[in-house]
Design a protein around this motif. Structure first.
Motif, PDB file in Angstrom:
ATOM      1  N   SER A 162      40.694  43.718  35.286  1.00 19.06           N
ATOM      2  CA  SER A 162      40.656  44.869  36.196  1.00 19.06           C
ATOM      3  C   SER A 162      39.283  44.996  36.852  1.00 19.06           C
ATOM      4  N   ASP A 163      38.225  44.840  36.067  1.00 22.38           N
ATOM      5  CA  ASP A 163      36.865  44.926  36.609  1.00 22.38           C
ATOM      6  C   ASP A 163      36.597  43.823  37.631  1.00 22.38           C
ATOM      7  N   ALA A 164      37.035  42.603  37.328  1.00 19.22           N
ATOM      8  CA  ALA A 164      36.814  41.482  38.246  1.00 19.22           C
ATOM      9  C   ALA A 164      37.566  41.703  39.556  1.00 19.22           C
ATOM     10  N   LEU A 165      38.774  42.223  39.474  1.00 20.00           N
ATOM     11  CA  LEU A 165      39.540  42.496  40.696  1.00 20.00           C
ATOM     12  C   LEU A 165      38.833  43.545  41.548  1.00 20.00           C
ATOM     13  N   LEU A 166      38.346  44.599  40.920  1.00 13.57           N
ATOM     14  CA  LEU A 166      37.593  45.610  41.655  1.00 13.57           C
ATOM     15  C   LEU A 166      36.370  44.981  42.316  1.00 13.57           C
ATOM     16  N   ASP A 167      35.641  44.151  41.564  1.00  9.10           N
ATOM     17  CA  ASP A 167      34.453  43.488  42.120  1.00  9.10           C
ATOM     18  C   ASP A 167      34.801  42.641  43.332  1.00  9.10           C
ATOM     19  N   TYR A 168      35.892  41.892  43.254  1.00  7.10           N
ATOM     20  CA  TYR A 168      36.312  41.057  44.389  1.00  7.10           C
ATOM     21  C   TYR A 168      36.669  41.913  45.599  1.00  7.10           C
ATOM     22  N   PHE A 169      37.449  42.972  45.381  1.00 11.63           N
ATOM     23  CA  PHE A 169      37.817  43.836  46.505  1.00 11.63           C
ATOM     24  C   PHE A 169      36.571  44.416  47.171  1.00 11.63           C
ATOM     25  N   LEU A 170      35.638  44.928  46.358  1.00 10.44           N
ATOM     26  CA  LEU A 170      34.442  45.547  46.927  1.00 10.44           C
ATOM     27  C   LEU A 170      33.510  44.525  47.575  1.00 10.44           C
ATOM     28  N   ALA A 171      33.515  43.295  47.079  1.00  9.83           N
ATOM     29  CA  ALA A 171      32.668  42.252  47.679  1.00  9.83           C
ATOM     30  C   ALA A 171      33.106  41.932  49.101  1.00  9.83           C
ATOM     31  N   TYR A 172      34.402  42.022  49.371  1.00 11.51           N
ATOM     32  CA  TYR A 172      34.936  41.676  50.691  1.00 11.51           C
ATOM     33  C   TYR A 172      35.299  42.896  51.533  1.00 11.51           C
ATOM     34  N   ASP A 173      35.366  44.065  50.886  1.00  9.40           N
ATOM     35  CA  ASP A 173      35.693  45.296  51.605  1.00  9.40           C
ATOM     36  C   ASP A 173      34.986  46.441  50.888  1.00  9.40           C
ATOM     37  N   GLY A 174      33.823  46.796  51.380  1.00  9.22           N
ATOM     38  CA  GLY A 174      33.022  47.840  50.748  1.00  9.22           C
ATOM     39  C   GLY A 174      33.673  49.207  50.730  1.00  9.22           C
ATOM     40  N   ASN A 175      34.737  49.388  51.512  1.00  6.44           N
ATOM     41  CA  ASN A 175      35.444  50.660  51.542  1.00  6.44           C
ATOM     42  C   ASN A 175      36.753  50.625  50.763  1.00  6.44           C
ATOM     43  N   ALA A 176      36.977  49.573  49.997  1.00 11.25           N
ATOM     44  CA  ALA A 176      38.221  49.450  49.237  1.00 11.25           C
ATOM     45  C   ALA A 176      38.324  50.562  48.195  1.00 11.25           C
ATOM     46  N   HIS A 177      39.535  51.033  47.979  1.00 13.76           N
ATOM     47  CA  HIS A 177      39.834  51.985  46.916  1.00 13.76           C
ATOM     48  C   HIS A 177      40.789  51.282  45.962  1.00 13.76           C
ATOM     49  N   CYS A 178      40.427  51.233  44.694  1.00 11.99           N
ATOM     50  CA  CYS A 178      41.238  50.501  43.719  1.00 11.99           C
ATOM     51  C   CYS A 178      41.477  51.345  42.475  1.00 11.99           C
ATOM     52  N   ALA A 179      42.709  51.383  42.047  1.00  2.79           N
ATOM     53  CA  ALA A 179      43.093  51.970  40.764  1.00  2.79           C
ATOM     54  C   ALA A 179      43.971  50.914  40.099  1.00  2.79           C
ATOM     55  N   ILE A 180      43.351  50.034  39.327  1.00  2.40           N
ATOM     56  CA  ILE A 180      44.034  48.866  38.774  1.00  2.40           C
ATOM     57  C   ILE A 180      44.018  48.930  37.252  1.00  2.40           C
ATOM     58  N   GLU A 181      45.164  48.708  36.656  1.00  2.00           N
ATOM     59  CA  GLU A 181      45.301  48.597  35.201  1.00  2.00           C
ATOM     60  C   GLU A 181      45.877  47.223  34.894  1.00  2.00           C
ATOM     61  N   THR A 182      45.407  46.629  33.832  1.00  2.00           N
ATOM     62  CA  THR A 182      45.901  45.323  33.404  1.00  2.00           C
ATOM     63  C   THR A 182      46.323  45.412  31.944  1.00  2.00           C
ATOM     64  N   PHE A 183      47.425  44.762  31.626  1.00  2.00           N
ATOM     65  CA  PHE A 183      47.943  44.707  30.262  1.00  2.00           C
ATOM     66  C   PHE A 183      48.167  43.246  29.914  1.00  2.00           C
ATOM     67  N   VAL A 184      47.804  42.845  28.707  1.00  2.00           N
ATOM     68  CA  VAL A 184      48.067  41.474  28.271  1.00  2.00           C
ATOM     69  C   VAL A 184      48.771  41.483  26.929  1.00  2.00           C
ATOM     70  N   THR A 185      49.608  40.475  26.747  1.00  2.00           N
ATOM     71  CA  THR A 185      50.277  40.254  25.476  1.00  2.00           C
ATOM     72  C   THR A 185      50.529  38.755  25.382  1.00  2.00           C
ATOM     73  N   THR A 186      51.159  38.322  24.349  1.00  2.00           N
ATOM     74  CA  THR A 186      51.402  36.902  24.152  1.00  2.00           C
ATOM     75  C   THR A 186      52.034  36.282  25.389  1.00  2.00           C
ATOM     76  N   GLY A 187      51.300  35.393  26.039  1.00  2.00           N
ATOM     77  CA  GLY A 187      51.813  34.639  27.166  1.00  2.00           C
ATOM     78  C   GLY A 187      52.056  35.411  28.449  1.00  2.00           C
ATOM     79  N   GLN A 188      51.631  36.658  28.530  1.00  2.00           N
ATOM     80  CA  GLN A 188      51.988  37.480  29.690  1.00  2.00           C
ATOM     81  C   GLN A 188      50.845  38.406  30.091  1.00  2.00           C
ATOM     82  N   VAL A 189      50.673  38.567  31.400  1.00  2.00           N
ATOM     83  CA  VAL A 189      49.711  39.511  31.975  1.00  2.00           C
ATOM     84  C   VAL A 189      50.458  40.363  32.991  1.00  2.00           C
ATOM     85  N   VAL A 190      50.206  41.662  32.969  1.00  2.00           N
ATOM     86  CA  VAL A 190      50.777  42.566  33.962  1.00  2.00           C
ATOM     87  C   VAL A 190      49.611  43.293  34.631  1.00  2.00           C
TER      88      VAL A 190
END
Length: 183
Positions: A23-51
């Protein structure tokens, strides 16, 4: 007066830490290319899966899966035997555009009239127990995790270590002075 204070730390491969790093890396990428980006991102991981879920308002495109895979591999999940590796795990994304109602609350030309969006609540304090003002139990728990990570990445000793680990340190205090006893 005697009391115990316990802190824990998790390694870079702990599911909660992987989720936060993605989630932090995605926010960093968005802000690096769009300083006005608004992000509310949650990430969940489990065996073999990312949401990856949430709301984003941005003028740029980010390859969410590529970013997530880099973070997972960097943490050490590079072997199929772990039942979770960055190259083969499933990644489901459910990101949609930030709602207009929230955007109106956080986008205002007059920054004094601008809202802050969703807020998290946390507590903390500074202490003189360590140079970084963290409680000594937390400082030691973090040190244990960094040391175990270095040993795991070196691959010479303790070759059975995997990316997910947790440490817990309890300090006994006597009259506000820490007793550094290992139990």
């Amino acid at each position: 007066m005697r009391h115990l204070f316990t802190s824990e730390s998790v390694s870079e491969g702990h599911p909660d830490k992987i989720s936060d790093q993605i989630s932090d890396a995605l926010l960093d990428y968005f802000l690096a290319y769009d300083g006005n980006a608004h992000c509310a991102i949650e990430t969940f991981v489990t065996t073999g899966q990312v949401v990856i879920m949430g709301e984003v308002r941005s003028s740029t495109y980010i390859d969410l899966q590529n970013v997530a895979r880099k973070i997972i591999n960097k943490a050490g999940y590079t072997k199929a035997e772990y039942q979770f590796d960055g190259d083969s795990c499933g990644i489901l994304t459910a990101i949609h555009e930030q709602s207009d109602d929230i955007n109106r609350g956080v986008s205002n030309k007059d920054t004094d009239e601008q809202g802050a969006g969703d807020q998290g609540m946390m507590f903390g304090y500074a202490t003189n127990e360590t140079e970084n003002y963290m409680p000594v139990s937390l400082d030691l728990a973090h040190l244990i995790m960094r040391t175990l990570s270095d040993i795991r990445k070196e691959g010479k000793e303790m070759t059975y270590l995997r990316p997910d680990a947790k440490s817990q340190v309890t300090i006994e205090y006597l009259n506000s002075a820490a007793l550094f006893l290992v139990r």
